[in-house]
Design an enzyme around this catalytic site. Structure first.
Site, PDB file in Angstrom:
ATOM      1  N   LYS A  22      21.593   9.433  45.532  1.00 15.40           N
ATOM      2  CA  LYS A  22      21.091   8.317  44.698  1.00 15.40           C
ATOM      3  C   LYS A  22      21.629   8.413  43.270  1.00 15.40           C
ATOM      4  O   LYS A  22      22.122   7.432  42.716  1.00 15.40           O
ATOM      5  CB  LYS A  22      19.552   8.350  44.673  1.00 15.40           C
ATOM      6  CG  LYS A  22      18.931   7.489  43.586  1.00 15.40           C
ATOM      7  CD  LYS A  22      17.422   7.568  43.571  1.00 15.40           C
ATOM      8  CE  LYS A  22      16.828   8.735  42.831  1.00 15.40           C
ATOM      9  NZ  LYS A  22      16.689   8.588  41.372  1.00 15.40           N
ATOM     10  N   ASN A  23      21.529   9.589  42.674  1.00 19.09           N
ATOM     11  CA  ASN A  23      21.873   9.712  41.257  1.00 19.09           C
ATOM     12  C   ASN A  23      23.375   9.724  40.998  1.00 19.09           C
ATOM     13  O   ASN A  23      23.806   9.668  39.849  1.00 19.09           O
ATOM     14  CB  ASN A  23      21.201  10.944  40.645  1.00 19.09           C
ATOM     15  CG  ASN A  23      19.707  10.732  40.511  1.00 19.09           C
ATOM     16  OD1 ASN A  23      19.222   9.604  40.642  1.00 19.09           O
ATOM     17  ND2 ASN A  23      18.966  11.809  40.276  1.00 19.09           N
ATOM     18  N   CYS A 125       8.210   6.937  30.886  1.00 23.74           N
ATOM     19  CA  CYS A 125       7.900   6.937  32.313  1.00 23.74           C
ATOM     20  C   CYS A 125       7.022   8.132  32.616  1.00 23.74           C
ATOM     21  O   CYS A 125       6.683   8.907  31.715  1.00 23.74           O
ATOM     22  CB  CYS A 125       9.159   6.926  33.160  1.00 23.74           C
ATOM     23  SG  CYS A 125       9.975   8.503  33.231  1.00 23.74           S
ATOM     24  N   ARG A 130      11.396  10.127  27.508  1.00 25.66           N
ATOM     25  CA  ARG A 130      12.763   9.815  27.891  1.00 25.66           C
ATOM     26  C   ARG A 130      13.461   8.799  26.974  1.00 25.66           C
ATOM     27  O   ARG A 130      13.789   7.685  27.395  1.00 25.66           O
ATOM     28  CB  ARG A 130      12.818   9.365  29.351  1.00 25.66           C
ATOM     29  CG  ARG A 130      12.285  10.431  30.286  1.00 25.66           C
ATOM     30  CD  ARG A 130      12.372  10.035  31.728  1.00 25.66           C
ATOM     31  NE  ARG A 130      13.720  10.125  32.268  1.00 25.66           N
ATOM     32  CZ  ARG A 130      14.052   9.756  33.485  1.00 25.66           C
ATOM     33  NH1 ARG A 130      13.143   9.261  34.290  1.00 25.66           N
ATOM     34  NH2 ARG A 130      15.288   9.873  33.921  1.00 25.66           N
ATOM     35  N   PRO A 131      13.714   9.189  25.728  1.00 22.85           N
ATOM     36  CA  PRO A 131      14.428   8.278  24.817  1.00 22.85           C
ATOM     37  C   PRO A 131      15.881   8.080  25.244  1.00 22.85           C
ATOM     38  O   PRO A 131      16.395   8.808  26.094  1.00 22.85           O
ATOM     39  CB  PRO A 131      14.354   8.998  23.475  1.00 22.85           C
ATOM     40  CG  PRO A 131      14.162  10.435  23.812  1.00 22.85           C
ATOM     41  CD  PRO A 131      13.439  10.492  25.126  1.00 22.85           C
ATOM     42  N   VAL A 132      16.550   7.086  24.629  1.00 18.03           N
ATOM     43  CA  VAL A 132      17.981   6.863  24.914  1.00 18.03           C
ATOM     44  C   VAL A 132      18.806   7.006  23.634  1.00 18.03           C
ATOM     45  O   VAL A 132      19.899   6.465  23.518  1.00 18.03           O
ATOM     46  CB  VAL A 132      18.246   5.486  25.589  1.00 18.03           C
ATOM     47  CG1 VAL A 132      17.686   5.458  26.996  1.00 18.03           C
ATOM     48  CG2 VAL A 132      17.691   4.338  24.758  1.00 18.03           C
ATOM     49  N   LEU A 134      20.546   9.403  22.432  1.00 18.07           N
ATOM     50  CA  LEU A 134      21.874  10.021  22.554  1.00 18.07           C
ATOM     51  C   LEU A 134      22.906   9.008  23.049  1.00 18.07           C
ATOM     52  O   LEU A 134      24.068   9.032  22.633  1.00 18.07           O
ATOM     53  CB  LEU A 134      21.827  11.223  23.504  1.00 18.07           C
ATOM     54  CG  LEU A 134      20.865  12.350  23.104  1.00 18.07           C
ATOM     55  CD1 LEU A 134      20.846  13.443  24.162  1.00 18.07           C
ATOM     56  CD2 LEU A 134      21.273  12.944  21.759  1.00 18.07           C
ATOM     57  N   ASP A 315      14.918  18.205  39.299  1.00 18.93           N
ATOM     58  CA  ASP A 315      14.528  17.324  40.410  1.00 18.93           C
ATOM     59  C   ASP A 315      14.086  18.100  41.657  1.00 18.93           C
ATOM     60  O   ASP A 315      13.687  17.484  42.654  1.00 18.93           O
ATOM     61  CB  ASP A 315      15.682  16.359  40.759  1.00 18.93           C
ATOM     62  CG  ASP A 315      15.909  15.332  39.663  1.00 18.93           C
ATOM     63  OD1 ASP A 315      15.034  15.191  38.791  1.00 18.93           O
ATOM     64  OD2 ASP A 315      16.973  14.686  39.675  1.00 18.93           O
ATOM     65  N   ILE A 337      13.429  20.696  31.049  1.00 18.85           N
ATOM     66  CA  ILE A 337      14.148  19.426  30.840  1.00 18.85           C
ATOM     67  C   ILE A 337      13.195  18.299  30.403  1.00 18.85           C
ATOM     68  O   ILE A 337      13.462  17.601  29.440  1.00 18.85           O
ATOM     69  CB  ILE A 337      14.890  18.979  32.127  1.00 18.85           C
ATOM     70  CG1 ILE A 337      15.758  20.123  32.676  1.00 18.85           C
ATOM     71  CG2 ILE A 337      15.713  17.712  31.879  1.00 18.85           C
ATOM     72  CD1 ILE A 337      16.980  20.475  31.889  1.00 18.85           C
ATOM     73  N   ARG A 407      11.995   5.105  46.780  1.00 17.33           N
ATOM     74  CA  ARG A 407      13.016   4.969  45.728  1.00 17.33           C
ATOM     75  C   ARG A 407      14.136   5.993  45.918  1.00 17.33           C
ATOM     76  O   ARG A 407      15.260   5.766  45.468  1.00 17.33           O
ATOM     77  CB  ARG A 407      12.387   5.192  44.346  1.00 17.33           C
ATOM     78  CG  ARG A 407      11.478   4.068  43.929  1.00 17.33           C
ATOM     79  CD  ARG A 407      11.043   4.252  42.507  1.00 17.33           C
ATOM     80  NE  ARG A 407      12.206   4.250  41.601  1.00 17.33           N
ATOM     81  CZ  ARG A 407      12.121   4.297  40.289  1.00 17.33           C
ATOM     82  NH1 ARG A 407      10.946   4.335  39.709  1.00 17.33           N
ATOM     83  NH2 ARG A 407      13.201   4.296  39.543  1.00 17.33           N
TER      84      ARG A 407
HETATM   85  C1  EPZ Z   1      19.035  11.985  35.274  1.00 16.84           C
HETATM   86  O1  EPZ Z   1      18.165  11.296  34.393  1.00 16.84           O
HETATM   87  C2  EPZ Z   1      18.507  11.755  36.671  1.00 16.84           C
HETATM   88  N1  EPZ Z   1      18.498  10.318  36.944  1.00 16.84           N
HETATM   89  C3  EPZ Z   1      17.112  12.341  36.789  1.00 16.84           C
HETATM   90  O2  EPZ Z   1      16.683  12.196  38.143  1.00 16.84           O
HETATM   91  C4  EPZ Z   1      17.165  13.844  36.457  1.00 16.84           C
HETATM   92  O3  EPZ Z   1      15.864  14.359  36.470  1.00 16.84           O
HETATM   93  C5  EPZ Z   1      17.793  14.037  35.075  1.00 16.84           C
HETATM   94  O4  EPZ Z   1      19.085  13.380  35.008  1.00 16.84           O
HETATM   95  C6  EPZ Z   1      17.987  15.492  34.700  1.00 16.84           C
HETATM   96  O5  EPZ Z   1      18.799  16.129  35.637  1.00 16.84           O
HETATM   97  C7  EPZ Z   1      19.617   9.711  37.328  1.00 16.84           C
HETATM   98  O6  EPZ Z   1      20.680  10.325  37.441  1.00 16.84           O
HETATM   99  C8  EPZ Z   1      19.542   8.275  37.632  1.00 16.84           C
HETATM  100  P1  EPZ Z   1      18.862  13.173  31.000  1.00 16.84           P
HETATM  101  P2  EPZ Z   1      18.569  11.062  32.874  1.00 16.84           P
HETATM  102  O7  EPZ Z   1      19.408  12.163  30.077  1.00 16.84           O
HETATM  103  O8  EPZ Z   1      20.035  10.854  32.788  1.00 16.84           O
HETATM  104  C9  EPZ Z   1      16.335  13.870  26.975  1.00 16.84           C
HETATM  105  C10 EPZ Z   1      15.079  11.786  39.880  1.00 16.84           C
HETATM  106  O9  EPZ Z   1      13.955  12.214  40.238  1.00 16.84           O
HETATM  107  N2  EPZ Z   1      17.116  12.770  26.395  1.00 16.84           N
HETATM  108  O10 EPZ Z   1      19.743  14.268  31.460  1.00 16.84           O
HETATM  109  O11 EPZ Z   1      17.690  10.011  32.337  1.00 16.84           O
HETATM  110  C11 EPZ Z   1      15.414  13.374  28.095  1.00 16.84           C
HETATM  111  O12 EPZ Z   1      14.223  12.826  27.578  1.00 16.84           O
HETATM  112  C12 EPZ Z   1      15.413  11.598  38.424  1.00 16.84           C
HETATM  113  O13 EPZ Z   1      15.962  11.436  40.686  1.00 16.84           O
HETATM  114  C13 EPZ Z   1      16.958  12.474  25.054  1.00 16.84           C
HETATM  115  O14 EPZ Z   1      16.168  13.092  24.326  1.00 16.84           O
HETATM  116  O15 EPZ Z   1      18.192  12.469  32.242  1.00 16.84           O
HETATM  117  C14 EPZ Z   1      15.217  14.625  28.902  1.00 16.84           C
HETATM  118  O16 EPZ Z   1      14.216  15.402  28.311  1.00 16.84           O
HETATM  119  C15 EPZ Z   1      14.304  11.545  37.475  1.00 16.84           C
HETATM  120  N3  EPZ Z   1      17.699  11.433  24.526  1.00 16.84           N
HETATM  121  C16 EPZ Z   1      16.568  15.337  28.775  1.00 16.84           C
HETATM  122  O17 EPZ Z   1      17.205  14.754  27.628  1.00 16.84           O
HETATM  123  C17 EPZ Z   1      18.584  10.725  25.283  1.00 16.84           C
HETATM  124  O18 EPZ Z   1      19.214   9.802  24.748  1.00 16.84           O
HETATM  125  C18 EPZ Z   1      17.502  15.184  29.965  1.00 16.84           C
HETATM  126  O19 EPZ Z   1      17.566  13.816  30.319  1.00 16.84           O
HETATM  127  C19 EPZ Z   1      18.748  11.058  26.636  1.00 16.84           C
HETATM  128  C20 EPZ Z   1      18.006  12.098  27.176  1.00 16.84           C
END
Ligand code: EPZ
Length: 427
Positions: A22-23, A125, A130-132, A134, A315, A337, A407
């Site tokens: 999926k991811n 969520c 989970r901010p964006v 970055l 995960d 994480i 999902r």
């Molecule tokens: C991906 O989410 C996966 N989703 C998640 O899978 C997975 O848990 C996660 O990576 C970590 O491996 C998909 O690939 C669709 P991150 P993502 O950005 O990309 C912080 C599942 O169950 N962060 O690596 O959203 C964030 O809050 C899911 O299948 C910021 O602070 O994760 C987190 O604490 C859930 N600012 C950490 O970084 C940002 O701009 C890692 O998040 C982005 C992230």
């Protein structure tokens, strides 16, 4: 709303076909926005999240055709042909984005191809805020003007994006993917430093390369992207789902069963195989995938800390907790994480687990047996951890809110039932 009923205590024995990841599939689908030609993706899992993203892409003007069939029926998963000949809208609306956070991955491709994008902020969520930030800081460094208004990211780069060095202060899978895609069409060279190394990121980089992108350092924490004028069509097969693989390995381990996970790749799961080995579960490579068998006797408690790849995946944290709840001895599970990914703990405790959470760590004291109960979960991996516990528990468990499972797990109950589990979906 559907529920799943499980009568525990039956070893999981047999073969389980592993679906496409999926991811990996979600970012690959958004990569179709980068080219006017057709991107053909095969081995896609049949999941609610894939449909949600397909609906979003259609709304941007992508034409999608589907053939193939679900994995496990002798086919290799679904095939989608995605053609973004003309982008008809650069707006990703709130009602679609709020259903799935991965929708933010349309931002980089839309901006790179069209010079603008308006994408709803996904919001928090169940597993954390989970901010964006970055994603947005990185795009700003590539020359985009970004403005947050009325819950939307308004991004513009009328003269195109320009390559830059982006050093991530922390590892983010999504931010790496968004910037990797955006940089493929930027002018000049981009360096992504402290990039995520997850296999799903590498799969995306490989697909982009087949589309004509010039990327160095794949699989490492520094990705160098030399921008090109345009990308072309390509065909790409999605990697097997390492999280689904780990989940079924744990289902076999907790029930004292033995399974072969067809199509699974050991190289994506080294840290998990190591932890399972220390817990008393052997995982060996076969010519068809991975063979999993628990050694005689009970599982042993093992400390686990989640980390970015190649560390232990967040995960699989919830599923590991179920395993440790039924092991001999104690295990300290630390989530590094996400800040709020222990929502499964109270439900596991209702099934007889002994777990105490202290900040980012959970002390799990293994019990000789777990007991069935009516439970519900807040997210995908939390839900499946309850299924794993239920497979080993005495008596009946009913898992509510099955839409979370749908999902991310393709035909979960069919795959487990085929291995002897007493599991059924109640409509
Ligand atoms: C991906 O989410 C996966 N989703 C998640 O899978 C997975 O848990 C996660 O990576 C970590 O491996 C998909 O690939 C669709 P991150 P993502 O950005 O990309 C912080 C599942 O169950 N962060 O690596 O959203 C964030 O809050 C899911 O299948 C910021 O602070 O994760 C987190 O604490 C859930 N600012 C950490 O970084 C940002 O701009 C890692 O998040 C982005 C992230």
């Amino acid at each position: 709303m559907d529920r799943i009923r499980i009568c525990g205590g039956v070893p999981i024995n047999g073969e389980i076909p592993i679906s496409g990841a999926k991811n990996a599939a979600l970012p690959l689908m958004t990569a179709a926005l980068l080219s006017a030609e057709t991107l053909t993706l095969s081995n896609l899992p049949h999941l609610a999240d894939i449909t949600t993203l397909a609906n979003l892409l259609v709304q941007h003007g992508v034409e999608i055709r589907m053939n193939g069939a679900a994995a496990g029926d002798g086919h290799i998963g679904r095939v989608l042909e995605l053609s973004a000949g003309t982008i008809t809208s650069t707006r990703a609306p709130y009602d679609l984005v709020r259903k799935m956070r991965a929708s933010i991955l349309v931002l980089g491709p839309l901006l790179a191809r069209e010079g603008r994008a308006e994408v709803s902020l996904p919001g928090g969520c169940a597993i954390g805020t989970r901010p964006v930030d970055l994603h947005l800081k990185g795009l700003t460094l590539l020359g985009a003007e970004i403005d947050l208004r009325e819950g939307y990211v308004h991004a513009a780069a009328p003269n195109g994006l320009v390559g830059a060095e982006i050093v991530f202060p922390m590892v983010s899978v999504g931010a790496t993917e968004n910037l990797l895609m955006a940089a493929t069409l930027a002018k000049g060279t981009t360096r992504l430093v402290n990039a995520a190394r997850e296999p799903e990121v590498t799969d995306l980089a490989l697909c982009l390369t087949s589309m004509g992108a010039r990327i160095e350092g794949m699989g490492s924490d520094t990705l160098i992207i030399h921008g090109v004028e345009r990308l072309h069509g390509a065909a790409h097969s999605v990697i097997p789902d390492r999280i689904e693989t780990g989940t079924y390995a744990m289902a076999a381990a907790i029930t004292g069963g033995e399974v072969e996970l067809l199509g699974a790749k050991a190289e994506h799961l080294r840290s998990v195989i190591e932890i399972l080995g220390r817990a008393g579960v052997s995982v060996t490579e076969t010519n068809r995938g991975l063979h999993v068998k628990r050694a005689d006797g009970r599982l042993h408690g093992v400390d686990v800390m989640t980390e970015p790849f190649p560390g232990f995946p967040t995960d699989l944290q919830a599923q590991t907790m179920s395993l440790m709840a039924a092991a001999e001895g104690a295990a300290m599970i630390t989530e590094s994480i996400f800040e709020n990914r222990f929502m499964h703990v109270p439900e596991l405790c209702r099934m007889g687990a002994d777990i105490n959470v202290h900040g980012a760590s959970a002390m799990v004291r293994g019990q000789p047996s777990l007991t069935g109960a009516e439970v519900m979960a807040t997210d995908l991996r939390a839900s499946v951890s309850l299924v794993i516990a239920a497979l080993a528990a005495q008596g009946e468990t009913v898992v509510n809110r099955v839409y979370h499972l749908d999902r991310g797990y393709e035909r979960l109950e069919d795959k487990l039932a085929a291995c002897g589990a007493r599991i059924e979906r109640i409509k």
